[in-house]
Scaffold this motif. Sequence first.
Motif, PDB file in Angstrom:
ATOM      1  N   LYS A  93       2.001 -11.678 -41.445  1.00  0.00           N
ATOM      2  CA  LYS A  93       1.695 -11.904 -40.033  1.00  0.00           C
ATOM      3  C   LYS A  93       1.546 -10.568 -39.293  1.00  0.00           C
ATOM      4  CE  LYS A  93       3.349 -15.278 -37.709  1.00  0.00           C
ATOM      5  NZ  LYS A  93       3.800 -16.455 -37.044  1.00  0.00           N
ATOM      6  N   SER A  96      -1.753  -8.912 -40.329  1.00  0.00           N
ATOM      7  CA  SER A  96      -2.879  -9.559 -39.658  1.00  0.00           C
ATOM      8  C   SER A  96      -3.093  -8.974 -38.262  1.00  0.00           C
ATOM      9  CB  SER A  96      -2.644 -11.065 -39.572  1.00  0.00           C
ATOM     10  OG  SER A  96      -3.678 -11.693 -38.876  1.00  0.00           O
ATOM     11  N   ILE A  97      -2.036  -8.773 -37.539  1.00  0.00           N
ATOM     12  CA  ILE A  97      -2.133  -8.190 -36.197  1.00  0.00           C
ATOM     13  C   ILE A  97      -2.607  -6.740 -36.284  1.00  0.00           C
ATOM     14  CG2 ILE A  97      -0.836  -7.492 -34.130  1.00  0.00           C
ATOM     15  CD1 ILE A  97      -1.328 -10.540 -34.426  1.00  0.00           C
ATOM     16  N   GLU A  98      -2.067  -5.988 -37.240  1.00  0.00           N
ATOM     17  CA  GLU A  98      -2.492  -4.594 -37.402  1.00  0.00           C
ATOM     18  C   GLU A  98      -3.984  -4.513 -37.726  1.00  0.00           C
ATOM     19  OE1 GLU A  98       0.299  -3.317 -40.372  1.00  0.00           O
ATOM     20  OE2 GLU A  98       1.767  -2.689 -38.870  1.00  0.00           O
ATOM     21  N   THR A  99      -4.475  -5.443 -38.537  1.00  0.00           N
ATOM     22  CA  THR A  99      -5.902  -5.490 -38.859  1.00  0.00           C
ATOM     23  C   THR A  99      -6.723  -5.752 -37.605  1.00  0.00           C
ATOM     24  OG1 THR A  99      -5.450  -6.249 -41.108  1.00  0.00           O
ATOM     25  CG2 THR A  99      -7.658  -6.673 -40.244  1.00  0.00           C
ATOM     26  N   GLN A 100      -6.280  -6.687 -36.789  1.00  0.00           N
ATOM     27  CA  GLN A 100      -6.980  -6.978 -35.537  1.00  0.00           C
ATOM     28  C   GLN A 100      -6.985  -5.777 -34.605  1.00  0.00           C
ATOM     29  OE1 GLN A 100      -8.828  -9.659 -34.882  1.00  0.00           O
ATOM     30  NE2 GLN A 100      -8.338 -10.374 -36.932  1.00  0.00           N
ATOM     31  N   LEU A 101      -5.882  -5.072 -34.547  1.00  0.00           N
ATOM     32  CA  LEU A 101      -5.804  -3.881 -33.691  1.00  0.00           C
ATOM     33  C   LEU A 101      -6.780  -2.805 -34.154  1.00  0.00           C
ATOM     34  CD1 LEU A 101      -1.957  -3.625 -33.164  1.00  0.00           C
ATOM     35  CD2 LEU A 101      -3.669  -4.152 -31.423  1.00  0.00           C
ATOM     36  N   LYS A 102      -6.900  -2.603 -35.443  1.00  0.00           N
ATOM     37  CA  LYS A 102      -7.851  -1.620 -35.989  1.00  0.00           C
ATOM     38  C   LYS A 102      -9.283  -2.010 -35.637  1.00  0.00           C
ATOM     39  CE  LYS A 102      -4.939  -0.127 -39.772  1.00  0.00           C
ATOM     40  NZ  LYS A 102      -4.690  -0.181 -41.200  1.00  0.00           N
ATOM     41  N   ARG A 103      -9.586  -3.294 -35.703  1.00  0.00           N
ATOM     42  CA  ARG A 103     -10.922  -3.772 -35.336  1.00  0.00           C
ATOM     43  C   ARG A 103     -11.229  -3.489 -33.872  1.00  0.00           C
ATOM     44  NH1 ARG A 103     -10.541  -9.496 -38.438  1.00  0.00           N
ATOM     45  NH2 ARG A 103     -10.826  -8.677 -40.546  1.00  0.00           N
ATOM     46  N   GLU A 104     -10.232  -3.688 -33.020  1.00  0.00           N
ATOM     47  CA  GLU A 104     -10.425  -3.455 -31.592  1.00  0.00           C
ATOM     48  C   GLU A 104     -10.646  -1.975 -31.313  1.00  0.00           C
ATOM     49  OE1 GLU A 104     -10.760  -5.643 -29.050  1.00  0.00           O
ATOM     50  OE2 GLU A 104     -10.790  -7.146 -30.644  1.00  0.00           O
ATOM     51  N   LYS A 107     -14.262  -0.827 -32.108  1.00  0.00           N
ATOM     52  CA  LYS A 107     -15.330  -1.341 -31.244  1.00  0.00           C
ATOM     53  C   LYS A 107     -15.802  -0.331 -30.243  1.00  0.00           C
ATOM     54  CE  LYS A 107     -14.559  -6.275 -31.492  1.00  0.00           C
ATOM     55  NZ  LYS A 107     -14.171  -7.459 -30.748  1.00  0.00           N
TER      56      LYS A 107
END
Length: 107
Positions: A93, A96-104, A107
């Motif tokens: 879990k 998953s959040i760390e992956t989302q943060l890297k995507r942001e 951008k």
Amino acid sequence: MSVLLEFSMFPTSDNCRDGSSVSKQVAKIVDAIDKSGVAYQLTPMGTVVETNTMREALDIIELAYEQVSGCDRVYSSLKFDIRKNTKNRLTSKIKSIETQLKREVQK
């Protein structure tokens, strides 16, 4: 199945407190969890454990209480997140959040 249990447990009675501190009693609980072999993460406000069954999660609560059972009064708060067909959510879990943060950031 993955049972995530976030809980806090500490004595509120004078016979188990060192002034306003309960860290000595909480350390007993964390040590028992560590020795149990259950995956856990200590946080400033509680402890998160992951078990395969609800029974195992409830056994951890009983184990924790045994560490402070000599206290006249004990406070505990519990939250569960139960999900079938998955494991290792204690770490996945967060990843998953760390992956989302890297995507942001990209951008």
